[in-house]
Write a protein that holds these residues in place. Structure first.
Motif, PDB file in Angstrom:
ATOM      1  N   ILE A   1       0.848  -1.185   0.000  1.00  0.00           N
ATOM      2  CA  ILE A   1       0.000   0.000   0.000  1.00  0.00           C
ATOM      3  C   ILE A   1       0.884   1.236   0.000  1.00  0.00           C
ATOM      4  N   ASN A   2       0.637   2.130  -0.945  1.00  0.00           N
ATOM      5  CA  ASN A   2       1.358   3.395  -1.016  1.00  0.00           C
ATOM      6  C   ASN A   2       0.735   4.339   0.007  1.00  0.00           C
ATOM      7  N   PRO A   3       1.463   4.699   1.079  1.00  0.00           N
ATOM      8  CA  PRO A   3       0.880   5.555   2.115  1.00  0.00           C
ATOM      9  C   PRO A   3       0.534   6.961   1.615  1.00  0.00           C
ATOM     10  N   ASN A   4       1.129   7.376   0.512  1.00  0.00           N
ATOM     11  CA  ASN A   4       0.811   8.686  -0.055  1.00  0.00           C
ATOM     12  C   ASN A   4      -0.539   8.703  -0.759  1.00  0.00           C
ATOM     13  N   LEU A   5      -1.060   7.518  -1.077  1.00  0.00           N
ATOM     14  CA  LEU A   5      -2.351   7.414  -1.753  1.00  0.00           C
ATOM     15  C   LEU A   5      -3.460   6.865  -0.855  1.00  0.00           C
ATOM     16  N   CYS A   6      -3.084   6.201   0.236  1.00  0.00           N
ATOM     17  CA  CYS A   6      -4.077   5.576   1.120  1.00  0.00           C
ATOM     18  C   CYS A   6      -4.754   6.617   1.999  1.00  0.00           C
ATOM     19  N   THR A   7      -6.079   6.625   1.952  1.00  0.00           N
ATOM     20  CA  THR A   7      -6.871   7.499   2.824  1.00  0.00           C
ATOM     21  C   THR A   7      -7.763   6.675   3.756  1.00  0.00           C
ATOM     22  N   GLU A   8      -7.501   5.364   3.850  1.00  0.00           N
ATOM     23  CA  GLU A   8      -8.364   4.454   4.611  1.00  0.00           C
ATOM     24  C   GLU A   8      -9.792   4.538   4.105  1.00  0.00           C
ATOM     25  N   CYS A   9      -9.948   4.915   2.856  1.00  0.00           N
ATOM     26  CA  CYS A   9     -11.233   5.081   2.170  1.00  0.00           C
ATOM     27  C   CYS A   9     -12.042   6.275   2.688  1.00  0.00           C
ATOM     28  N   VAL A  10     -11.427   7.120   3.518  1.00  0.00           N
ATOM     29  CA  VAL A  10     -12.096   8.346   3.971  1.00  0.00           C
ATOM     30  C   VAL A  10     -12.465   9.161   2.731  1.00  0.00           C
ATOM     31  N   GLY A  11     -13.701   9.628   2.693  1.00  0.00           N
ATOM     32  CA  GLY A  11     -14.195  10.376   1.546  1.00  0.00           C
ATOM     33  C   GLY A  11     -14.905   9.499   0.537  1.00  0.00           C
ATOM     34  N   HIS A  12     -14.573   8.209   0.534  1.00  0.00           N
ATOM     35  CA  HIS A  12     -15.193   7.270  -0.396  1.00  0.00           C
ATOM     36  C   HIS A  12     -16.207   6.368   0.312  1.00  0.00           C
ATOM     37  N   TYR A  13     -15.770   5.756   1.407  1.00  0.00           N
ATOM     38  CA  TYR A  13     -16.573   4.773   2.136  1.00  0.00           C
ATOM     39  C   TYR A  13     -16.431   4.983   3.639  1.00  0.00           C
ATOM     40  N   ASP A  14     -17.292   4.340   4.405  1.00  0.00           N
ATOM     41  CA  ASP A  14     -17.239   4.436   5.863  1.00  0.00           C
ATOM     42  C   ASP A  14     -16.116   3.589   6.463  1.00  0.00           C
ATOM     43  N   GLU A  15     -15.708   2.548   5.742  1.00  0.00           N
ATOM     44  CA  GLU A  15     -14.676   1.644   6.235  1.00  0.00           C
ATOM     45  C   GLU A  15     -13.715   1.308   5.101  1.00  0.00           C
ATOM     46  N   PRO A  16     -12.461   1.021   5.441  1.00  0.00           N
ATOM     47  CA  PRO A  16     -11.509   0.630   4.398  1.00  0.00           C
ATOM     48  C   PRO A  16     -11.978  -0.627   3.663  1.00  0.00           C
ATOM     49  N   GLN A  17     -12.131  -0.520   2.374  1.00  0.00           N
ATOM     50  CA  GLN A  17     -12.659  -1.627   1.594  1.00  0.00           C
ATOM     51  C   GLN A  17     -11.696  -2.804   1.518  1.00  0.00           C
ATOM     52  N   CYS A  18     -10.405  -2.539   1.505  1.00  0.00           N
ATOM     53  CA  CYS A  18      -9.441  -3.638   1.450  1.00  0.00           C
ATOM     54  C   CYS A  18      -9.552  -4.521   2.693  1.00  0.00           C
ATOM     55  N   GLN A  19      -9.748  -3.890   3.853  1.00  0.00           N
ATOM     56  CA  GLN A  19      -9.907  -4.669   5.083  1.00  0.00           C
ATOM     57  C   GLN A  19     -11.179  -5.498   5.037  1.00  0.00           C
TER      58      GLN A  19
END
Length: 83
Positions: free
Chosen positions: A33-51
Motif C-alpha cells: 500500500i502506497n501511504p501517499n495514496l491511502c486514505t483508509e477510504c475516507v471520503g469514499h466509504y465508511d470503512e476501508p474496503q481492502c480490510q
C-alpha cells in the motif's frame, strides 16, 4: 494513518481492485500500500474496503504513517480534486 499489508498476505488479488485511490499494487513478494495514496477510504466509504474483503485479515493500521481523519480527508480532497 494509512494501512499496511503484512507478510500474512496470500496474494489473493481481492484488495487491489477495491481500493478507490489505486494505493494497492503488487510488490516483489506481496501486495503493498502506497501511504501517499491511502486514505483508509475516507471520503469514499465508511470503512476501508481492502480490510473488508481481505480473507486473512492482514491489513492493519500502519503505525509508521499516523494521520488524523482530518488529514486523511485533506489527502482525499487533494487526490480527487474535490472541495
Amino acid at each position: 494513518m494509512s494501512l499496511i499489508i503484512t507478510d500474512d498476505c496470500i496474494n489473493c488479488d481481492v484488495c487491489e481492485p477495491e481500493c478507490p485511490n489505486a494505493a494497492i499494487s503488487q510488490g516483489e513478494e506481496i501486495y503493498v500500500i502506497n501511504p501517499n495514496l491511502c486514505t483508509e477510504c475516507v471520503g469514499h466509504y465508511d470503512e476501508p474496503q481492502c480490510q473488508q474483503v481481505c480473507p486473512v485479515d492482514c491489513i492493519p493500521l500502519d503505525e509508521n504513517n499516523v494521520e488524523s481523519k482530518e488529514q486523511l480527508l485533506a489527502k482525499y480532497k487533494a487526490l480527487t480534486g474535490k472541495a
